[in-house]
Design a protein around this motif. Structure first.
Motif, mmCIF file in Angstrom:
data_model
loop_
_atom_site.group_PDB
_atom_site.id
_atom_site.type_symbol
_atom_site.label_atom_id
_atom_site.label_comp_id
_atom_site.label_asym_id
_atom_site.label_seq_id
_atom_site.Cartn_x
_atom_site.Cartn_y
_atom_site.Cartn_z
ATOM 1 N N HIS A 127 31.457 38.859 12.347
ATOM 2 C CA HIS A 127 30.659 37.479 12.247
ATOM 3 C C HIS A 127 28.558 37.547 12.552
ATOM 4 O O HIS A 127 27.844 37.258 11.537
ATOM 5 C CB HIS A 127 31.327 36.293 11.662
ATOM 6 C CG HIS A 127 32.406 35.873 11.073
ATOM 7 N ND1 HIS A 127 33.210 34.709 10.852
ATOM 8 C CD2 HIS A 127 32.527 37.013 9.296
ATOM 9 C CE1 HIS A 127 33.888 35.418 10.401
ATOM 10 N NE2 HIS A 127 34.053 36.369 9.797
ATOM 11 N N ARG A 128 29.242 38.192 13.290
ATOM 12 C CA ARG A 128 27.574 37.676 14.582
ATOM 13 C C ARG A 128 26.279 39.117 14.002
ATOM 14 O O ARG A 128 25.723 38.589 13.585
ATOM 15 C CB ARG A 128 27.846 37.982 15.625
ATOM 16 C CG ARG A 128 28.837 36.488 16.748
ATOM 17 C CD ARG A 128 28.216 36.639 18.417
ATOM 18 N NE ARG A 128 29.295 38.017 18.518
ATOM 19 C CZ ARG A 128 30.675 38.189 19.111
ATOM 20 N NH1 ARG A 128 30.909 36.972 19.169
ATOM 21 N NH2 ARG A 128 31.134 38.968 19.620
ATOM 22 N N VAL A 129 27.722 40.114 13.720
ATOM 23 C CA VAL A 129 26.865 41.039 13.206
ATOM 24 C C VAL A 129 26.013 40.734 11.739
ATOM 25 O O VAL A 129 25.041 41.290 11.447
ATOM 26 C CB VAL A 129 27.796 42.855 13.245
ATOM 27 C CG1 VAL A 129 27.010 43.905 12.243
ATOM 28 C CG2 VAL A 129 27.898 43.011 14.383
ATOM 29 N N LEU A 148 25.062 41.955 3.949
ATOM 30 C CA LEU A 148 26.006 42.423 4.301
ATOM 31 C C LEU A 148 26.925 42.044 4.634
ATOM 32 O O LEU A 148 27.334 40.017 4.488
ATOM 33 C CB LEU A 148 24.832 43.192 5.895
ATOM 34 C CG LEU A 148 26.384 43.561 6.429
ATOM 35 C CD1 LEU A 148 26.606 45.103 5.500
ATOM 36 C CD2 LEU A 148 25.118 44.186 7.610
ATOM 37 N N ASP A 149 28.139 42.697 3.673
ATOM 38 C CA ASP A 149 29.613 41.875 3.828
ATOM 39 C C ASP A 149 30.568 42.701 4.709
ATOM 40 O O ASP A 149 30.707 43.721 4.441
ATOM 41 C CB ASP A 149 29.854 41.411 2.596
ATOM 42 C CG ASP A 149 31.712 40.959 2.654
ATOM 43 O OD1 ASP A 149 31.106 40.201 3.464
ATOM 44 O OD2 ASP A 149 32.345 41.555 1.229
ATOM 45 N N LEU A 150 30.943 42.496 5.566
ATOM 46 C CA LEU A 150 31.805 43.134 6.330
ATOM 47 C C LEU A 150 33.016 42.562 6.571
ATOM 48 O O LEU A 150 33.798 41.506 6.786
ATOM 49 C CB LEU A 150 31.269 42.939 7.899
ATOM 50 C CG LEU A 150 29.753 43.809 7.883
ATOM 51 C CD1 LEU A 150 29.560 43.281 9.791
ATOM 52 C CD2 LEU A 150 29.971 45.858 7.718
ATOM 53 N N ASP A 151 34.596 43.532 6.264
ATOM 54 C CA ASP A 151 35.934 43.197 6.041
ATOM 55 C C ASP A 151 36.773 43.664 6.391
ATOM 56 O O ASP A 151 36.200 44.883 6.732
ATOM 57 C CB ASP A 151 35.642 42.390 4.730
ATOM 58 C CG ASP A 151 35.030 41.861 4.021
ATOM 59 O OD1 ASP A 151 35.106 40.858 4.445
ATOM 60 O OD2 ASP A 151 34.789 42.508 2.755
ATOM 61 N N ILE A 152 37.396 43.239 7.655
ATOM 62 C CA ILE A 152 38.414 44.219 8.038
ATOM 63 C C ILE A 152 39.171 44.569 7.688
ATOM 64 O O ILE A 152 40.082 43.192 6.368
ATOM 65 C CB ILE A 152 38.774 43.572 9.090
ATOM 66 C CG1 ILE A 152 38.544 43.044 10.808
ATOM 67 C CG2 ILE A 152 40.457 43.863 9.796
ATOM 68 C CD1 ILE A 152 38.847 42.020 11.599
ATOM 69 N N ILE A 153 39.687 45.975 6.512
ATOM 70 C CA ILE A 153 40.316 46.442 5.934
ATOM 71 C C ILE A 153 41.925 46.518 6.263
ATOM 72 O O ILE A 153 42.610 45.820 6.110
ATOM 73 C CB ILE A 153 39.975 47.026 5.240
ATOM 74 C CG1 ILE A 153 38.788 46.835 4.279
ATOM 75 C CG2 ILE A 153 41.363 47.237 3.682
ATOM 76 C CD1 ILE A 153 38.561 45.661 3.083
ATOM 77 N N PHE A 154 41.370 46.878 7.677
ATOM 78 C CA PHE A 154 43.541 47.382 7.972
ATOM 79 C C PHE A 154 42.324 47.339 9.596
ATOM 80 O O PHE A 154 42.193 47.321 9.751
ATOM 81 C CB PHE A 154 43.509 48.735 7.988
ATOM 82 C CG PHE A 154 43.988 49.239 6.575
ATOM 83 C CD1 PHE A 154 44.760 48.377 6.109
ATOM 84 C CD2 PHE A 154 43.049 50.111 5.956
ATOM 85 C CE1 PHE A 154 45.159 48.404 4.780
ATOM 86 C CE2 PHE A 154 43.411 50.355 4.845
ATOM 87 C CZ PHE A 154 44.726 49.917 3.964
ATOM 88 N N PHE A 155 43.908 46.899 10.567
ATOM 89 C CA PHE A 155 43.310 46.724 12.065
ATOM 90 C C PHE A 155 44.947 47.317 12.647
ATOM 91 O O PHE A 155 46.248 46.483 13.014
ATOM 92 C CB PHE A 155 43.329 45.366 12.300
ATOM 93 C CG PHE A 155 42.410 45.057 13.803
ATOM 94 C CD1 PHE A 155 41.110 44.644 13.817
ATOM 95 C CD2 PHE A 155 43.882 45.403 14.664
ATOM 96 C CE1 PHE A 155 41.158 44.866 15.291
ATOM 97 C CE2 PHE A 155 43.618 45.407 16.551
ATOM 98 C CZ PHE A 155 42.220 44.915 16.708
ATOM 99 N N GLU A 156 44.735 48.534 12.510
ATOM 100 C CA GLU A 156 45.621 49.484 13.026
ATOM 101 C C GLU A 156 47.088 48.969 12.188
ATOM 102 O O GLU A 156 46.581 50.093 11.283
ATOM 103 C CB GLU A 156 46.520 48.906 14.936
ATOM 104 C CG GLU A 156 45.679 49.392 15.849
ATOM 105 C CD GLU A 156 45.771 50.429 16.530
ATOM 106 O OE1 GLU A 156 46.549 51.654 16.264
ATOM 107 O OE2 GLU A 156 44.812 51.269 16.621
#
Length: 162
Positions: free
Chosen positions: A104-106, A123-131
Motif C-alpha cells: 500500500h505504501r508503494v 498502480l495496483d499491487l495485489d498479493i496473489i500467493f504468499f508461500e
C-alpha cells in the motif's frame, strides 16, 4: 523496447528487458510471494519500469522473476482504458499483513488514489500467493480471490511457470 504479440482481438502481450525475465533463484529472504501488478492511468509501462528499479534497490524485498506484460480490457467498471498487467515474484521476510502494508505504501508512492472498486488507477499491487498460505481475514485473502478466473493474472502467471 518491447516485443509485442497479439493473442486475440482484446489481448496483447509485451516482453522486454525487465519484464518476462527470471533474475535469481536464491535469496536471504524467507518467503516467496507472487504479486500481480496493474495500471491503466498514464504511462503504465514506464511506471512498471520505475517499479522494477524501485524494488531492485529496496533491501526489504528481492526481485526473483517478472512475467510478460498483458494488455487486457477492464472488468467491473468497464468505461475506462485497457489495463496493463504483469506478475512479479519476490522474496520477503515480512509477514503477510506487514507485506500488504508495504505494498500500500508503494502504491501511494506511485500516486495510487483509491476512489471506488475497479476504478482507473496508476498502480495496483495485489498479493496473489504468499508461500502456500491460505488466509481469510477482512483485510487480506490469500490466495487472491478469483485469481484463477482473471486473464490478467493467469496469462502472466503461465509465462512465469514456463
Amino acid at each position: 523496447m518491447y516485443i509485442k504479440r497479439k493473442l486475440n482481438e482484446s489481448l496483447i502481450t509485451f516482453k522486454g528487458l525487465r519484464f518476462g525475465v527470471k533474475l535469481r533463484e536464491k535469496s536471504s529472504h524467507r518467503y516467496r510471494v507472487t504479486v500481480g501488478i496493474g495500471g491503466n492511468v498514464g504511462d503504465v509501462k514506464r511506471r512498471f519500469e520505475h517499479l522494477y528499479m524501485f524494488l531492485k534497490r529496496d533491501k526489504r524485498v528481492e526481485l526473483l522473476e517478472t512475467s510478460l506484460i498483458l494488455k487486457n480490457p477492464p472488468f467491473g467498471f468497464v468505461a475506462q482504458d485497457d489495463f496493463l498487467n504483469s506478475i512479479i515474484v519476490l522474496k520477503v521476510s515480512m509477514q503477510p499483513l506487514a507485506f500488504l502494508e508495504y505494498l500500500h505504501r508503494v502504491e501511494k508512492k506511485f500516486a495510487r488514489k483509491r476512489s471506488f472498486a475497479n476504478a482507473p488507477r496508476t498502480l495496483d499491487l495485489d498479493i496473489i500467493f504468499f508461500e502456500n498460505r491460505v488466509i481469510k481475514t477482512p483485510r487480506l485473502t490469500i490466495p487472491h480471490e478469483s485469481w484463477s478466473k482473471r486473464e490478467s493474472v493467469t496469462i502472466p502467471l503461465m509465462d512465469i511457470k514456463r
